[in-house]
Design an enzyme around this catalytic site. Structure first.
Site, PDB file in Angstrom:
ATOM      1  N   GLY A 277      10.180 -14.254  -5.695  1.00 38.37           N
ATOM      2  CA  GLY A 277      10.539 -13.182  -6.620  1.00 38.37           C
ATOM      3  C   GLY A 277      11.535 -12.265  -5.952  1.00 38.37           C
ATOM      4  O   GLY A 277      12.729 -12.262  -6.237  1.00 38.37           O
ATOM      5  N   ARG A 314       7.942   2.251  -5.000  1.00 43.61           N
ATOM      6  CA  ARG A 314       7.704   1.606  -3.701  1.00 43.61           C
ATOM      7  C   ARG A 314       7.652   2.582  -2.507  1.00 43.61           C
ATOM      8  O   ARG A 314       6.763   2.453  -1.666  1.00 43.61           O
ATOM      9  CB  ARG A 314       8.728   0.494  -3.443  1.00 43.61           C
ATOM     10  CG  ARG A 314       8.761  -0.588  -4.539  1.00 43.61           C
ATOM     11  CD  ARG A 314       9.574  -1.813  -4.155  1.00 43.61           C
ATOM     12  NE  ARG A 314       8.934  -2.559  -3.111  1.00 43.61           N
ATOM     13  CZ  ARG A 314       9.272  -2.509  -1.849  1.00 43.61           C
ATOM     14  NH1 ARG A 314      10.301  -1.775  -1.471  1.00 43.61           N
ATOM     15  NH2 ARG A 314       8.606  -3.180  -0.955  1.00 43.61           N
ATOM     16  N   CYS A 346       6.025  16.310  -9.885  1.00 46.20           N
ATOM     17  CA  CYS A 346       5.278  17.382  -9.208  1.00 46.20           C
ATOM     18  C   CYS A 346       4.269  16.849  -8.200  1.00 46.20           C
ATOM     19  O   CYS A 346       3.065  17.028  -8.346  1.00 46.20           O
ATOM     20  CB  CYS A 346       4.593  18.248 -10.255  1.00 46.20           C
ATOM     21  SG  CYS A 346       5.798  18.895 -11.402  1.00 46.20           S
TER      22      CYS A 346
HETATM   23  N1  LLP Z   1       3.331 -15.820  -6.068  1.00 52.80           N
HETATM   24  C1  LLP Z   1       2.199 -15.088  -6.060  1.00 52.80           C
HETATM   25  C2  LLP Z   1       0.924 -15.724  -6.349  1.00 52.80           C
HETATM   26  C3  LLP Z   1       2.275 -13.710  -5.765  1.00 52.80           C
HETATM   27  O1  LLP Z   1       1.166 -12.985  -5.759  1.00 52.80           O
HETATM   28  C4  LLP Z   1       3.537 -13.112  -5.488  1.00 52.80           C
HETATM   29  C5  LLP Z   1       3.653 -11.683  -5.199  1.00 52.80           C
HETATM   30  C6  LLP Z   1       4.683 -13.926  -5.527  1.00 52.80           C
HETATM   31  C7  LLP Z   1       4.527 -15.286  -5.813  1.00 52.80           C
HETATM   32  C8  LLP Z   1       6.062 -13.409  -5.282  1.00 52.80           C
HETATM   33  O2  LLP Z   1       6.238 -12.915  -4.001  1.00 52.80           O
HETATM   34  P1  LLP Z   1       7.700 -12.467  -3.502  1.00 52.80           P
HETATM   35  O3  LLP Z   1       8.520 -13.719  -3.347  1.00 52.80           O
HETATM   36  O4  LLP Z   1       8.262 -11.564  -4.531  1.00 52.80           O
HETATM   37  O5  LLP Z   1       7.453 -11.789  -2.223  1.00 52.80           O
HETATM   38  N2  LLP Z   1       4.770  -4.665  -5.458  1.00 52.80           N
HETATM   39  C9  LLP Z   1       4.918  -5.129  -4.094  1.00 52.80           C
HETATM   40  C10 LLP Z   1       4.960  -6.651  -4.001  1.00 52.80           C
HETATM   41  C11 LLP Z   1       3.737  -7.339  -4.565  1.00 52.80           C
HETATM   42  C12 LLP Z   1       3.781  -8.838  -4.449  1.00 52.80           C
HETATM   43  C13 LLP Z   1       2.630  -9.460  -5.138  1.00 52.80           C
HETATM   44  N3  LLP Z   1       2.646 -10.877  -5.202  1.00 52.80           N
HETATM   45  C14 LLP Z   1       6.176  -4.491  -3.493  1.00 52.80           C
HETATM   46  O6  LLP Z   1       6.843  -3.721  -4.169  1.00 52.80           O
HETATM   47  O7  LLP Z   1       6.497  -4.734  -2.339  1.00 52.80           O
END
Ligand code: LLP
Length: 421
Positions: A277, A314, A346
């Site tokens: 992602g 974030r 705030c």
């Molecule tokens: N697959 C699964 C099962 C996941 O739980 C996640 C991310 C991904 C793929 C994708 O991971 P990536 O390639 O994007 O690292 N909100 C947090 C990140 C949460 C990620 C949760 N799972 C942030 O802003 O850093």
């Protein structure tokens, strides 16, 4: 590499000046570059071109329909974790047989929706979930492909809130119990075991944890095959990190990540699925914002900008760093000074960066938060009744609003006051 660059002293997204978007759409606003998205997706495809594979974009990182359509049109699959994400992937034109459904708490209604609409595979995270899916599928006369997510007990060496592969995390089935659970799956009606799934965390900047986890998956796959399971697919999750600071060592490239996959599981001849992602969309987006006031504090200057923690959570949530750059490039050698860059919400937590080194700024100046395309807009809210931040997609010399800023009227119309009040 992304397509946000200075041209004649002004920050552009591809061939569009950010100031032009600010004039037409207002701020704050997320701005994505289509060319960057395409480039990053292509890098993952290239990294796996030695085998049958499907790159399933993690919809949670950016779920705007236009982004999903762009990815889907390039042949991407989708990794979804809710009925809403499944609906978005389908609405963007992605066929069910390119969608994998992950997540620890899928409800019966969500599973039904995916079975009816078509699904490539469910990634099962617990025995109760497996039993519920089996009963549901059997009652619908369906047989659904499943992979079981194993928890390899590997430290991803990332922020504790986004590490998922240690035994203390809620994700997956302990790898030590996997064979038992696969045996149970094979005996249940309505399920067809096709693969093994693993995802150890997000924003990994080192390949070693991937290597350790994938080696365990390879070993398990061989044991499962010996026990008669027809394992033809491996879903290796997402998690490859991105450089959030331009002046820092960059994390490994997709091609290096692909080589680790080949090294660890390539000999098994499985079709490979991955779920990136952040690495695809993170550096394909910026959050554009305008300075409202420059406020002199006791011992520091505050840059009060029109973006806030509700628009980009974030920094407040993970202490995350996003490079902040002026839209009008500083003249070479121009002095910089430290500012605490804060939003109007705030809470003291509504601080993007302390001591950000910027040229002298004034009210009305534009700034951009870089690397904000992933987990930016999707985590935004209307806290403090600030309208949900809009999104814009740039392609070459044109752009489109892909989510409009709601009016106050639209915001208020979602509430209703009961007749008895
Ligand atoms: N697959 C699964 C099962 C996941 O739980 C996640 C991310 C991904 C793929 C994708 O991971 P990536 O390639 O994007 O690292 N909100 C947090 C990140 C949460 C990620 C949760 N799972 C942030 O802003 O850093």
């Amino acid at each position: 590499m992304d397509h946000f660059n200075y041209r004649q002293g002004e920050l552009f997204a591809e061939d569009v000046a950010l100031s032009c978007i600010a004039r037409q759409v207002g701020s704050p606003v997320y701005i994505y570059s289509a060319a960057t998205l395409r480039r990053h997706f292509g890098l993952f495809r290239q990294a796996l071109d030695w085998t049958d594979h499907l790159v399933c974009f993690a919809v949670k990182s950016n779920s705007n329909l236009a982004v999903l359509k762009l990815m889907g049109d390039m042949g991407a699959g989708m990794d979804v974790v809710s009925g809403g994400e499944y609906a978005r992937a389908r609405a963007a034109g992605v066929p069910g047989d390119r969608i994998v459904f992950s997540g620890v708490g899928k409800t019966l209604a969500e599973m039904r929706m995916a079975i009816e609409g078509g699904i490539r595979q469910f990634n099962i995270e617990s025995e109760p979930e497996m039993q519920a899916l089996s009963a549901l599928a059997a009652s619908m006369g369906a047989t659904v492909p499943v992979a079981i997510r194993v928890n390899p007990d590997v430290d991803a060496k990332t922020h504790e809130k986004i590490a998922t592969g240690k035994s203390e995390n809620k994700f997956g089935i302990p790898i030590s119990r996997a064979r038992e659970v696969y045996a149970e799956a094979a005996a249940l009606p309505g399920l067809r075991v096709v693969g093994v799934d693993v995802h150890i965390g997000s924003q990994l900047t080192d390949l070693a944890p991937f290597r350790a986890a994938y080696a365990k998956v390879a070993e398990l796959t061989q044991a499962l095959r010996a026990e008669g399971h027809d394992i033809t697919r491996l879903d290796l999750g997402g998690g490859l990190g991105i450089p959030y600071r331009r002046d820092n060592n960059a994390p490994p490239l997709p091609i290096e990540y692909g080589a680790v996959i080949r090294e660890t599981v390539g000999h098994l001849g499985c079709e490979i699925e991955i779920e990136p992602g952040r690495n695809i969309v993170g550096n394909a987006g910026v959050l554009l914002s305008q300075v409202i006031y420059v406020k002199r504090g006791e011992d520091r200057d505050f840059l009060i900008v029109d973006a806030a923690m509700n628009d980009l959570l974030r920094p407040a949530m993970y202490g995350a760093h996003h490079d902040i750059v002026p839209v009008v490039e500083a003249a070479p050698g121009a002095p910089v000074q430290p500012y605490d860059v804060v939003g109007p919400v705030c809470e003291s937590g509504d601080t993007f960066q302390k001591g950000a080194e910027l040229p002298a700024m004034a009210a009305g100046d534009l700034i951009a938060f870089r690397s904000a395309g992933a987990y930016g807009a999707v985590m935004a809210s209307e806290y403090n009744s600030r309208p949900l931040v809009p999104e814009v997609l740039v392609e070459g010399d044109h752009f489109a609003v892909i989510r409009a800023r709601p009016t106050y009227e639209e915001m208020l119309s979602r509430d209703s006051i009961p007749a008895w009040l």
